[in-house]
Scaffold this motif. Structure first.
Motif, PDB file in Angstrom:
ATOM      1  N   ARG A  77       0.824  -1.211   0.000  1.00 46.69           N
ATOM      2  CA  ARG A  77       0.000   0.000   0.000  1.00 46.69           C
ATOM      3  C   ARG A  77       0.860   1.265   0.000  1.00 46.69           C
ATOM      4  O   ARG A  77       0.479   2.285  -0.579  1.00 46.69           O
ATOM      5  CB  ARG A  77      -0.938  -0.010   1.213  1.00 46.69           C
ATOM      6  N   ALA A  78       2.030   1.204   0.650  1.00 45.38           N
ATOM      7  CA  ALA A  78       2.913   2.377   0.664  1.00 45.38           C
ATOM      8  C   ALA A  78       3.406   2.712  -0.736  1.00 45.38           C
ATOM      9  O   ALA A  78       3.609   3.890  -1.060  1.00 45.38           O
ATOM     10  CB  ALA A  78       4.092   2.122   1.597  1.00 45.38           C
ATOM     11  N   ARG A  79       3.600   1.694  -1.584  1.00 41.64           N
ATOM     12  CA  ARG A  79       4.050   1.961  -2.948  1.00 41.64           C
ATOM     13  C   ARG A  79       2.986   2.680  -3.766  1.00 41.64           C
ATOM     14  O   ARG A  79       3.295   3.345  -4.746  1.00 41.64           O
ATOM     15  CB  ARG A  79       4.430   0.655  -3.637  1.00 41.64           C
ATOM     16  N   GLU A  80       1.723   2.534  -3.371  1.00 42.90           N
ATOM     17  CA  GLU A  80       0.625   3.207  -4.058  1.00 42.90           C
ATOM     18  C   GLU A  80       0.151   4.438  -3.302  1.00 42.90           C
ATOM     19  O   GLU A  80      -0.919   4.977  -3.586  1.00 42.90           O
ATOM     20  CB  GLU A  80      -0.536   2.232  -4.243  1.00 42.90           C
ATOM     21  N   ASN A  81       0.961   4.910  -2.321  1.00 42.57           N
ATOM     22  CA  ASN A  81       0.634   6.101  -1.527  1.00 42.57           C
ATOM     23  C   ASN A  81      -0.697   5.956  -0.788  1.00 42.57           C
ATOM     24  O   ASN A  81      -1.488   6.896  -0.703  1.00 42.57           O
ATOM     25  CB  ASN A  81       0.608   7.354  -2.418  1.00 42.57           C
ATOM     26  N   LEU A  82      -0.936   4.768  -0.254  1.00 36.04           N
ATOM     27  CA  LEU A  82      -2.139   4.503   0.521  1.00 36.04           C
ATOM     28  C   LEU A  82      -1.767   4.356   1.993  1.00 36.04           C
ATOM     29  O   LEU A  82      -0.665   3.916   2.320  1.00 36.04           O
ATOM     30  CB  LEU A  82      -2.826   3.226   0.027  1.00 36.04           C
ATOM     31  N   PRO A  83      -2.684   4.695   2.914  1.00 39.67           N
ATOM     32  CA  PRO A  83      -2.367   4.591   4.356  1.00 39.67           C
ATOM     33  C   PRO A  83      -2.279   3.135   4.787  1.00 39.67           C
ATOM     34  O   PRO A  83      -2.809   2.219   4.146  1.00 39.67           O
ATOM     35  CB  PRO A  83      -3.535   5.322   5.022  1.00 39.67           C
ATOM     36  N   ASP A  84      -1.595   2.918   5.933  1.00 46.14           N
ATOM     37  CA  ASP A  84      -1.436   1.564   6.464  1.00 46.14           C
ATOM     38  C   ASP A  84      -2.749   1.016   7.000  1.00 46.14           C
ATOM     39  O   ASP A  84      -3.675   1.768   7.358  1.00 46.14           O
ATOM     40  CB  ASP A  84      -0.389   1.553   7.579  1.00 46.14           C
ATOM     41  N   ASP A  87      -4.448  -1.023  10.036  1.00 52.42           N
ATOM     42  CA  ASP A  87      -4.189  -1.279  11.448  1.00 52.42           C
ATOM     43  C   ASP A  87      -4.219  -2.776  11.731  1.00 52.42           C
ATOM     44  O   ASP A  87      -4.956  -3.543  11.098  1.00 52.42           O
ATOM     45  CB  ASP A  87      -5.217  -0.565  12.323  1.00 52.42           C
ATOM     46  N   GLY A  88      -3.410  -3.166  12.681  1.00 53.34           N
ATOM     47  CA  GLY A  88      -3.442  -4.551  13.151  1.00 53.34           C
ATOM     48  C   GLY A  88      -2.592  -5.482  12.324  1.00 53.34           C
ATOM     49  O   GLY A  88      -1.814  -5.074  11.454  1.00 53.34           O
ATOM     50  N   ASP A  89      -2.787  -6.797  12.625  1.00 53.18           N
ATOM     51  CA  ASP A  89      -1.984  -7.816  11.955  1.00 53.18           C
ATOM     52  C   ASP A  89      -2.281  -7.939  10.475  1.00 53.18           C
ATOM     53  O   ASP A  89      -1.462  -8.457   9.725  1.00 53.18           O
ATOM     54  CB  ASP A  89      -2.207  -9.174  12.640  1.00 53.18           C
ATOM     55  N   ALA A  90      -3.438  -7.495  10.055  1.00 53.90           N
ATOM     56  CA  ALA A  90      -3.799  -7.623   8.640  1.00 53.90           C
ATOM     57  C   ALA A  90      -2.842  -6.856   7.736  1.00 53.90           C
ATOM     58  O   ALA A  90      -2.666  -7.210   6.570  1.00 53.90           O
ATOM     59  CB  ALA A  90      -5.226  -7.123   8.411  1.00 53.90           C
ATOM     60  N   GLY A  91      -2.222  -5.822   8.262  1.00 61.31           N
ATOM     61  CA  GLY A  91      -1.304  -5.042   7.439  1.00 61.31           C
ATOM     62  C   GLY A  91       0.147  -5.437   7.580  1.00 61.31           C
ATOM     63  O   GLY A  91       0.960  -5.101   6.712  1.00 61.31           O
ATOM     64  N   THR A  92       0.493  -6.117   8.676  1.00 64.43           N
ATOM     65  CA  THR A  92       1.907  -6.408   8.941  1.00 64.43           C
ATOM     66  C   THR A  92       2.272  -7.879   8.769  1.00 64.43           C
ATOM     67  O   THR A  92       3.446  -8.212   8.786  1.00 64.43           O
ATOM     68  CB  THR A  92       2.263  -5.983  10.377  1.00 64.43           C
ATOM     69  N   GLU A  93       1.304  -8.759   8.647  1.00 66.58           N
ATOM     70  CA  GLU A  93       1.601 -10.180   8.523  1.00 66.58           C
ATOM     71  C   GLU A  93       2.165 -10.513   7.146  1.00 66.58           C
ATOM     72  O   GLU A  93       1.772  -9.913   6.132  1.00 66.58           O
ATOM     73  CB  GLU A  93       0.333 -11.016   8.762  1.00 66.58           C
ATOM     74  N   TYR A  94       3.063 -11.475   7.138  1.00 63.51           N
ATOM     75  CA  TYR A  94       3.610 -12.004   5.890  1.00 63.51           C
ATOM     76  C   TYR A  94       3.006 -13.389   5.645  1.00 63.51           C
ATOM     77  O   TYR A  94       2.972 -14.229   6.552  1.00 63.51           O
ATOM     78  CB  TYR A  94       5.138 -12.114   5.957  1.00 63.51           C
ATOM     79  N   TRP A  95       2.567 -13.609   4.436  1.00 62.43           N
ATOM     80  CA  TRP A  95       1.968 -14.890   4.108  1.00 62.43           C
ATOM     81  C   TRP A  95       3.036 -15.897   3.709  1.00 62.43           C
ATOM     82  O   TRP A  95       4.105 -15.538   3.215  1.00 62.43           O
ATOM     83  CB  TRP A  95       0.995 -14.738   2.930  1.00 62.43           C
ATOM     84  N   ARG A  96       2.693 -17.196   3.924  1.00 59.87           N
ATOM     85  CA  ARG A  96       3.507 -18.278   3.399  1.00 59.87           C
ATOM     86  C   ARG A  96       2.567 -19.359   2.892  1.00 59.87           C
ATOM     87  O   ARG A  96       1.674 -19.778   3.631  1.00 59.87           O
ATOM     88  CB  ARG A  96       4.450 -18.865   4.452  1.00 59.87           C
ATOM     89  N   PRO A  97       2.743 -19.751   1.635  1.00 62.09           N
ATOM     90  CA  PRO A  97       1.822 -20.759   1.094  1.00 62.09           C
ATOM     91  C   PRO A  97       1.796 -21.996   1.985  1.00 62.09           C
ATOM     92  O   PRO A  97       2.820 -22.473   2.484  1.00 62.09           O
ATOM     93  CB  PRO A  97       2.406 -21.069  -0.295  1.00 62.09           C
ATOM     94  N   SER A  98       0.588 -22.536   2.191  1.00 68.04           N
ATOM     95  CA  SER A  98       0.425 -23.675   3.093  1.00 68.04           C
ATOM     96  C   SER A  98       1.073 -24.941   2.560  1.00 68.04           C
ATOM     97  O   SER A  98       1.370 -25.857   3.337  1.00 68.04           O
ATOM     98  CB  SER A  98      -1.071 -23.928   3.330  1.00 68.04           C
ATOM     99  N   ASN A  99       1.273 -25.026   1.265  1.00 65.03           N
ATOM    100  CA  ASN A  99       1.890 -26.223   0.694  1.00 65.03           C
ATOM    101  C   ASN A  99       3.406 -26.100   0.587  1.00 65.03           C
ATOM    102  O   ASN A  99       4.043 -26.900  -0.097  1.00 65.03           O
ATOM    103  CB  ASN A  99       1.297 -26.525  -0.685  1.00 65.03           C
ATOM    104  N   MET A 100       3.981 -25.078   1.212  1.00 64.86           N
ATOM    105  CA  MET A 100       5.428 -24.885   1.183  1.00 64.86           C
ATOM    106  C   MET A 100       6.019 -25.128   2.574  1.00 64.86           C
ATOM    107  O   MET A 100       5.345 -24.936   3.593  1.00 64.86           O
ATOM    108  CB  MET A 100       5.775 -23.454   0.736  1.00 64.86           C
TER     109      MET A 100
END
Length: 425
Positions: free
Chosen positions: A385-392, A394-407
């Motif tokens: 979102r920062a690359r598109e000049n959008l606000p952060d 709040d919470g874990d939804a913005g800071t979590e990193y995903w990892r595919p479940s099959n990896m």
């Protein structure tokens, strides 16, 4: 024993021959005078076409003006950031005084955009950029004042223990003239043959620029005559010198120039003959079109950016724009960033231009790239979102990193897929 060592160290230090420094004083001649410039023509010179090529006459060519407008403008819109090297990667160091020069304002009257635009214009038109560095009592840079290229002369001095040392004979805006050490003058040379002075493109491309200027002047003079060719008045009678002069003046006053559309009335058996000139056979249009491409070569700009679309297609315009950032502006970015690092950055710090805004694709391509980064865990939602000049978010939804479940992590035993609430045989 200690006393003897004291005398011994004192005598050994006295035996060392001190290095002779070059005189850090201004020469008697002002650096603003053209005679100090060896091989550099500050006021321009005549080309083989007979046209005198100067900075002003070169800018009068539309292709040159557009090329420099593109180069200086795109370069100036790219921010210059200061970073610090660390074990976790690079860190933003935007709070230092040197960083504020390029991010907030280099002086009291210029914005960073205006400063970088002028910097790039000096590099393109003179081959060198010079600026006087004003410092506070702590030695921190607080202002950069651009110096005219013709008012600064680099002076080199070679020392066997330290190599080549460069000083600058400079005339400042207050008309004072001194010899300054390199810490007081920010010098960014362009393409150079000696590593000190950048080559002046107008001087070395004088004939190509002169041909374009002469062709434009020829077209202007032709249309100034109303698009009519030259005229010859002939007669079988003998005409004296004074009469020839009078007839020529009368004809010029009545029928020359853009408003010479009156009907000619001739007496004394005079006949008007027109010296026709076939522009098509002379390939006048082809010459002007080739000169646009030639000027694009001089300034390092793709032809389509100066509105020559003769060889451009919808499929290669985007690729050419990317090549413009990499191959045409890239060397300038590296040249300026490394000069700023050498002049102002402490050990472990460095300047770098951020070109992300110039290499962005269309909205569909960007979203596809963001989605791939998000899925593979290379970026979280707030970073995207920062690359598109959008606000952060709040919470874990913005800071979590995903990892595919099959990896899984290489070398580790994958987790048992069966767990509480699952039935197994």
């Amino acid at each position: 024993m200690g006393l003897m060592n004291l005398f011994r160290s004192a005598s050994s230090e006295a035996a060392v021959t001190p290095r002779e420094e070059p005189p850090v004083t201004a020469s008697s001649e002002s650096a603003a005078r053209e005679s100090q410039w060896k091989g550099f023509v500050t006021a321009g010179g005549p080309a083989k076409s007979g046209v005198r090529v100067t900075e002003s006459s070169a800018l009068s060519v539309p292709a040159t003006l557009q090329a420099l407008r593109i180069l200086t403008g795109v370069f100036a819109m790219t921010p210059l950031h200061l970073y610090q090297k660390s074990a976790k990667g690079r860190l933003d160091a935007e709070g230092s005084p040197a960083s504020r020069l390029f991010r907030v304002g280099p002086n009291a009257h210029q914005t960073p955009f205006a400063f970088f635009e002028l910097l790039m214009a000096d590099l393109c038109l003179s081959g060198n950029f010079f600026a006087y560095v004003s410092r506070n009592t702590r030695g921190e840079p607080v202002a950069l004042t651009r110096l005219q290229p013709g008012h600064v002369l680099p002076v080199s001095y070679f020392d066997r223990s330290e190599g080549t040392i460069v000083f600058f004979d400079a005339t400042l805006p207050d008309a004072s003239h001194e010899r300054f050490p390199s810490r007081d003058i920010l010098h960014i040379p362009g393409f150079s043959r000696d590593g000190i002075n950048g080559l002046n493109p107008i001087q070395y491309a004088r004939d190509a620029l002169g041909g374009a200027i002469a062709t434009a002047d020829h077209a202007a003079r032709f249309w100034n005559k109303g698009g009519r060719p030259s005229t010859v008045l002939t007669t079988k009678e003998k005409v004296g010198t004074d009469d020839k002069k009078r007839i020529r003046e009368d004809w010029t006053n009545l029928y020359a120039g853009p408003d010479g559309s009156q009907t000619a009335v001739l007496d004394q058996d005079l006949k008007a003959e027109f010296l026709s000139h076939n522009m098509k056979d002379s390939q006048f249009l082809e010459t002007r079109q080739f000169q646009v491409v030639d000027l694009a070569r001089i300034w390092g700009v793709p032809p389509h950016l100066i509105f020559d679309l003769s060889r451009a297609t919808f499929s290669n315009i985007e690729q050419q724009s990317l090549e413009f950032v990499i191959f045409h502006l890239g060397p300038h970015y590296a040249r300026v960033a490394q000069a700023a690092t050498k002049a102002f950055a402490s050990e472990g710090f460095y300047f770098e231009h951020v070109t992300d805004a110039l290499v962005k694709g269309d909205i569909k391509s960007r979203m596809e790239a963001y989605w791939l980064e998000r899925q593979m865990g290379a970026a979280n939602a707030n970073e995207i979102r920062a690359r598109e000049n959008l606000p952060d978010i709040d919470g874990d939804a913005g800071t979590e990193y995903w990892r595919p479940s099959n990896m899984g992590i290489a070398g580790q035993q994958p987790a048992d897929p069966s767990g509480p609430g699952t039935s197994g045989e």
